[in-house]
Design a protein around this motif. Structure first.
Motif, PDB file in Angstrom:
ATOM      1  N   LEU A  49     -32.381  22.535  39.231  1.00 56.93           N
ATOM      2  CA  LEU A  49     -32.241  21.754  40.454  1.00 56.93           C
ATOM      3  C   LEU A  49     -33.361  22.083  41.434  1.00 56.93           C
ATOM      4  CD1 LEU A  49     -30.741  19.863  42.376  1.00 56.93           C
ATOM      5  CD2 LEU A  49     -29.144  21.741  42.877  1.00 56.93           C
ATOM      6  N   ALA A  50     -33.767  23.342  41.468  1.00 49.27           N
ATOM      7  CA  ALA A  50     -34.836  23.765  42.371  1.00 49.27           C
ATOM      8  C   ALA A  50     -36.219  23.363  41.877  1.00 49.27           C
ATOM      9  CB  ALA A  50     -34.785  25.286  42.548  1.00 49.27           C
ATOM     10  N   GLY A  51     -36.338  23.038  40.581  1.00 47.88           N
ATOM     11  CA  GLY A  51     -37.641  22.718  40.007  1.00 47.88           C
ATOM     12  C   GLY A  51     -38.367  23.937  39.479  1.00 47.88           C
ATOM     13  N   LEU A  52     -37.652  25.060  39.377  1.00 47.13           N
ATOM     14  CA  LEU A  52     -38.263  26.289  38.861  1.00 47.13           C
ATOM     15  C   LEU A  52     -38.138  26.385  37.349  1.00 47.13           C
ATOM     16  CD1 LEU A  52     -36.942  28.762  41.588  1.00 47.13           C
ATOM     17  CD2 LEU A  52     -39.145  27.572  41.505  1.00 47.13           C
ATOM     18  N   GLU A  53     -37.299  25.542  36.764  1.00 49.96           N
ATOM     19  CA  GLU A  53     -37.188  25.415  35.308  1.00 49.96           C
ATOM     20  C   GLU A  53     -37.323  23.944  34.952  1.00 49.96           C
ATOM     21  OE1 GLU A  53     -36.891  27.577  32.924  1.00 49.96           O
ATOM     22  OE2 GLU A  53     -36.113  29.441  33.818  1.00 49.96           O
ATOM     23  N   ASP A  66     -34.726  10.477  42.039  1.00 54.38           N
ATOM     24  CA  ASP A  66     -34.799  11.205  40.778  1.00 54.38           C
ATOM     25  C   ASP A  66     -35.833  12.317  40.966  1.00 54.38           C
ATOM     26  OD1 ASP A  66     -35.257  12.198  38.237  1.00 54.38           O
ATOM     27  OD2 ASP A  66     -35.310  10.242  37.256  1.00 54.38           O
ATOM     28  N   VAL A  67     -35.354  13.569  40.956  1.00 52.97           N
ATOM     29  CA  VAL A  67     -36.261  14.694  41.204  1.00 52.97           C
ATOM     30  C   VAL A  67     -36.537  15.492  39.930  1.00 52.97           C
ATOM     31  CG1 VAL A  67     -35.461  14.886  43.593  1.00 52.97           C
ATOM     32  CG2 VAL A  67     -34.378  16.294  41.815  1.00 52.97           C
ATOM     33  N   THR A  68     -36.117  14.963  38.791  1.00 52.77           N
ATOM     34  CA  THR A  68     -36.183  15.707  37.528  1.00 52.77           C
ATOM     35  C   THR A  68     -37.545  16.342  37.283  1.00 52.77           C
ATOM     36  OG1 THR A  68     -34.626  14.080  36.644  1.00 52.77           O
ATOM     37  CG2 THR A  68     -35.660  15.592  35.065  1.00 52.77           C
ATOM     38  N   HIS A  69     -38.602  15.617  37.580  1.00 51.97           N
ATOM     39  CA  HIS A  69     -39.946  16.119  37.265  1.00 51.97           C
ATOM     40  C   HIS A  69     -40.797  16.379  38.504  1.00 51.97           C
ATOM     41  CE1 HIS A  69     -38.970  15.325  33.107  1.00 51.97           C
ATOM     42  NE2 HIS A  69     -38.699  14.061  33.399  1.00 51.97           N
ATOM     43  N   ASP A  74     -41.576  19.206  46.681  1.00 50.34           N
ATOM     44  CA  ASP A  74     -41.328  17.783  46.934  1.00 50.34           C
ATOM     45  C   ASP A  74     -39.858  17.407  46.837  1.00 50.34           C
ATOM     46  OD1 ASP A  74     -44.099  17.348  47.183  1.00 50.34           O
ATOM     47  OD2 ASP A  74     -44.315  17.198  44.996  1.00 50.34           O
ATOM     48  N   ARG A  75     -38.962  18.376  46.706  1.00 50.32           N
ATOM     49  CA  ARG A  75     -37.541  18.073  46.478  1.00 50.32           C
ATOM     50  C   ARG A  75     -36.688  18.149  47.743  1.00 50.32           C
ATOM     51  NH1 ARG A  75     -35.737  19.719  40.414  1.00 50.32           N
ATOM     52  NH2 ARG A  75     -37.745  19.305  39.412  1.00 50.32           N
ATOM     53  N   ASP A  76     -37.260  18.591  48.846  1.00 52.34           N
ATOM     54  CA  ASP A  76     -36.525  18.743  50.104  1.00 52.34           C
ATOM     55  C   ASP A  76     -35.335  19.684  49.933  1.00 52.34           C
ATOM     56  OD1 ASP A  76     -36.013  18.424  52.767  1.00 52.34           O
ATOM     57  OD2 ASP A  76     -34.840  16.581  52.520  1.00 52.34           O
ATOM     58  N   GLU A 151     -34.537  22.582  57.657  1.00 53.07           N
ATOM     59  CA  GLU A 151     -33.584  21.473  57.716  1.00 53.07           C
ATOM     60  C   GLU A 151     -33.647  20.642  56.428  1.00 53.07           C
ATOM     61  OE1 GLU A 151     -34.360  19.317  61.308  1.00 53.07           O
ATOM     62  OE2 GLU A 151     -33.615  20.934  62.577  1.00 53.07           O
ATOM     63  N   PRO A 152     -33.392  21.280  55.287  1.00 56.42           N
ATOM     64  CA  PRO A 152     -33.509  20.591  53.996  1.00 56.42           C
ATOM     65  C   PRO A 152     -32.314  19.682  53.717  1.00 56.42           C
ATOM     66  CG  PRO A 152     -32.637  22.771  53.656  1.00 56.42           C
ATOM     67  CD  PRO A 152     -32.924  22.671  55.133  1.00 56.42           C
ATOM     68  N   SER A 153     -32.418  18.914  52.651  1.00 56.81           N
ATOM     69  CA  SER A 153     -31.280  18.099  52.203  1.00 56.81           C
ATOM     70  C   SER A 153     -30.255  18.950  51.465  1.00 56.81           C
ATOM     71  CB  SER A 153     -31.757  16.979  51.268  1.00 56.81           C
ATOM     72  OG  SER A 153     -32.572  16.065  51.952  1.00 56.81           O
ATOM     73  N   VAL A 154     -30.751  20.007  50.799  1.00 52.16           N
ATOM     74  CA  VAL A 154     -29.871  20.841  49.972  1.00 52.16           C
ATOM     75  C   VAL A 154     -30.255  22.307  50.123  1.00 52.16           C
ATOM     76  CG1 VAL A 154     -29.011  21.295  47.631  1.00 52.16           C
ATOM     77  CG2 VAL A 154     -29.665  18.965  48.271  1.00 52.16           C
ATOM     78  N   PHE A 155     -29.236  23.165  50.307  1.00 45.47           N
ATOM     79  CA  PHE A 155     -29.419  24.615  50.261  1.00 45.47           C
ATOM     80  C   PHE A 155     -29.088  25.111  48.864  1.00 45.47           C
ATOM     81  CE2 PHE A 155     -28.274  25.257  54.980  1.00 45.47           C
ATOM     82  CZ  PHE A 155     -29.596  25.454  55.330  1.00 45.47           C
ATOM     83  N   LEU A 156     -29.896  26.029  48.338  1.00 45.18           N
ATOM     84  CA  LEU A 156     -29.611  26.665  47.058  1.00 45.18           C
ATOM     85  C   LEU A 156     -29.532  28.178  47.276  1.00 45.18           C
ATOM     86  CD1 LEU A 156     -32.110  24.712  44.744  1.00 45.18           C
ATOM     87  CD2 LEU A 156     -29.769  24.097  45.378  1.00 45.18           C
ATOM     88  N   PHE A 157     -28.502  28.795  46.725  1.00 45.92           N
ATOM     89  CA  PHE A 157     -28.301  30.238  46.890  1.00 45.92           C
ATOM     90  C   PHE A 157     -28.139  30.865  45.509  1.00 45.92           C
ATOM     91  CE2 PHE A 157     -26.554  28.203  50.684  1.00 45.92           C
ATOM     92  CZ  PHE A 157     -27.134  28.936  51.712  1.00 45.92           C
ATOM     93  N   ASP A 158     -29.043  31.780  45.175  1.00 45.87           N
ATOM     94  CA  ASP A 158     -29.001  32.446  43.873  1.00 45.87           C
ATOM     95  C   ASP A 158     -28.503  33.885  44.040  1.00 45.87           C
ATOM     96  OD1 ASP A 158     -29.271  33.149  41.238  1.00 45.87           O
ATOM     97  OD2 ASP A 158     -31.455  33.125  41.212  1.00 45.87           O
ATOM     98  N   GLU A 159     -27.188  34.072  43.925  1.00 40.46           N
ATOM     99  CA  GLU A 159     -26.540  35.381  44.069  1.00 40.46           C
ATOM    100  C   GLU A 159     -27.094  36.149  45.268  1.00 40.46           C
ATOM    101  OE1 GLU A 159     -25.047  37.412  40.725  1.00 40.46           O
ATOM    102  OE2 GLU A 159     -26.069  36.119  39.298  1.00 40.46           O
ATOM    103  N   PRO A 160     -27.070  35.557  46.465  1.00 41.67           N
ATOM    104  CA  PRO A 160     -27.760  36.156  47.609  1.00 41.67           C
ATOM    105  C   PRO A 160     -27.105  37.420  48.160  1.00 41.67           C
ATOM    106  CG  PRO A 160     -26.477  34.275  48.322  1.00 41.67           C
ATOM    107  CD  PRO A 160     -26.415  34.290  46.826  1.00 41.67           C
ATOM    108  N   LEU A 161     -25.853  37.690  47.798  1.00 35.71           N
ATOM    109  CA  LEU A 161     -25.155  38.830  48.395  1.00 35.71           C
ATOM    110  C   LEU A 161     -24.984  40.002  47.441  1.00 35.71           C
ATOM    111  CD1 LEU A 161     -22.301  36.891  50.268  1.00 35.71           C
ATOM    112  CD2 LEU A 161     -24.661  37.306  50.989  1.00 35.71           C
ATOM    113  N   SER A 162     -25.498  39.889  46.234  1.00 36.87           N
ATOM    114  CA  SER A 162     -25.212  40.900  45.218  1.00 36.87           C
ATOM    115  C   SER A 162     -25.838  42.256  45.512  1.00 36.87           C
ATOM    116  CB  SER A 162     -25.659  40.408  43.839  1.00 36.87           C
ATOM    117  OG  SER A 162     -27.039  40.135  43.835  1.00 36.87           O
ATOM    118  N   ASN A 163     -26.861  42.298  46.385  1.00 39.02           N
ATOM    119  CA  ASN A 163     -27.502  43.575  46.712  1.00 39.02           C
ATOM    120  C   ASN A 163     -26.855  44.289  47.897  1.00 39.02           C
ATOM    121  OD1 ASN A 163     -29.364  43.309  44.665  1.00 39.02           O
ATOM    122  ND2 ASN A 163     -30.950  42.438  45.957  1.00 39.02           N
ATOM    123  N   LEU A 164     -25.834  43.669  48.486  1.00 44.36           N
ATOM    124  CA  LEU A 164     -25.188  44.259  49.657  1.00 44.36           C
ATOM    125  C   LEU A 164     -23.979  45.097  49.245  1.00 44.36           C
ATOM    126  CD1 LEU A 164     -25.193  41.159  52.055  1.00 44.36           C
ATOM    127  CD2 LEU A 164     -26.950  42.907  51.771  1.00 44.36           C
TER     128      LEU A 164
END
Length: 354
Positions: A49-53, A66-69, A74-76, A151-164
């Motif tokens: 979803l983030a475009g990192l894969e 369509d943000v697939t590629h 550019d994905r906001d 002020e994005p369209s979507v927030f993505l959180f990748d296990e953000p609290l696991s180090n606390l």
């Protein structure tokens, strides 16, 4: 703000599929948590979803696009990582303002906006500090502020609290939920912690082996698990699963132990699921080999986790403090299930039957 849709999304490395034919729609403004054990595909789904894969097949849309590629920029979207990823040489204000500076927003305007965001996060007195002078919780709030300022369209959180640590984790997830509710931005959060998933989400997606095992409101997933995997993954301590068959209103295990319920199930072999909170213990005078016995009591203050040996089968119960009177390790007990608290699964497939 925007809705998010995965349509038949697959991610494969060679002949190995990590995510298979994923169909998932996340409503505008929702807080969705992807949860599951390591290797289930939750982080890979977020990274696609983030475009990192890259996506092997299928499409991902944000709103009507369509943000697939598309490239990540550019994905906001804005993403908060597990390791915070703050710039050590920049102050709190400069870290928060960085996304605006990267788009060539004038420095004064970017820092002014960073101050407003910092104030909403309780960081307004820390603006001149460097990351090394902050606690883990403060660093995570700076990372969240850096995401908010775009002020994005979507927030993505990748296990953000696991180090606390445990206390900070609870405090920060409360703050995070309040921020998301206030801003109303569609959010996707990945964790392996089912308690975190239950607390944060208004939609919970349980994943297993690259597929969705179950999705829905967290309370629905908890009270009506679709199969034995979801039943034992969601809830702590995990649900007791017992194989046997009904004899009247008693559920008879293969070892001859009988658990009293308020219902008579279908004939034949079944798997009975009972949450530890739904088991009732009563001290019994029976001192026969057939009796269940308490083997361990783990005190948690107002309640305790009680481990019981039911003729060789281990059963876990959660017992409130007042009900512990007279119960000690070695005490023989009778077990029953609270009315309406049984879960029945097909013994062969593990799928929910009642």
């Amino acid at each position: 703000m925007a809705n998010v849709r995965f349509s038949g999304v697959t991610k494969a490395y060679g002949n190995t599929s990590v995510v298979s034919d994923l169909d998932l729609e996340l409503p505008d403004g929702s807080f969705t948590v992807l949860v599951g054990p390591s290797g289930c595909g939750k982080s890979t789904s977020l990274r696609m979803l983030a475009g990192l894969e890259t996506v092997t097949s299928g499409t991902i849309t944000i709103g009507e696009r369509d943000v697939t590629h598309l490239q990540p920029r550019d994905r906001d979207i804005a993403m908060v990582f597990q390791n915070y990823a703050l710039y050590p040489h920049l102050t709190v204000a400069e870290n928060i303002a960085f996304p605006l500076r990267a788009t060539r927003t004038p420095r004064r305007e970017a820092l002014s906006r960073a101050g407003e965001v910092a104030e909403s996060l309780g960081l307004d007195k820390l603006l001149s500090r460097k990351p090394k002078d902050l606690s883990g919780g403060q660093q995570q709030r700076v990372a969240i502020g850096r995401a908010i300022i775009r002020e994005p369209s979507v927030f993505l959180f990748d296990e953000p609290l696991s180090n606390l640590d445990a206390k900070l984790r609870v405090e920060t997830r409360t703050e995070l939920l309040q921020i998301q509710r206030r801003l109303g931005i569609t959010s996707v959060y990945v964790t392996h912690d089912q308690e975190e998933a239950m607390t944060l989400s208004d939609r919970m997606v349980v994943m297993r082996d690259g597929h969705i095992a179950q999705q829905g409101p967290p309370q629905e997933v908890y009270t009506q698990p679709a199969d034995t995997f979801v039943a034992t993954f969601v809830g702590s301590p995990k649900m007791n699963l017992l194989d046997g068959q009904f004899r009247g209103r008693d559920f008879l295990l293969a070892n001859g132990f009988a658990l009293t319920t308020d219902q008579a199930g279908a004939a034949g072999q079944l798997t009975l699921g009972v949450r530890p909170d739904d088991l009732q213990l009563a001290v019994t005078d029976s001192d026969t080999a057939a009796a269940a016995r308490v083997t361990l009591i783990e005190n948690l203050g107002p309640r305790a986790i009680v481990t019981i040996d039911a003729r060789g089968t281990e059963i876990t119960a959660v017992v409130e403090g007042p009900a512990l009177a007279g119960i000690a390790e070695g005490t023989p007990v009778a077990l029953s299930v609270r009315p309406g608290a049984t879960h029945l699964f097909d013994a062969a497939t593990g799928q929910r039957s009642v």
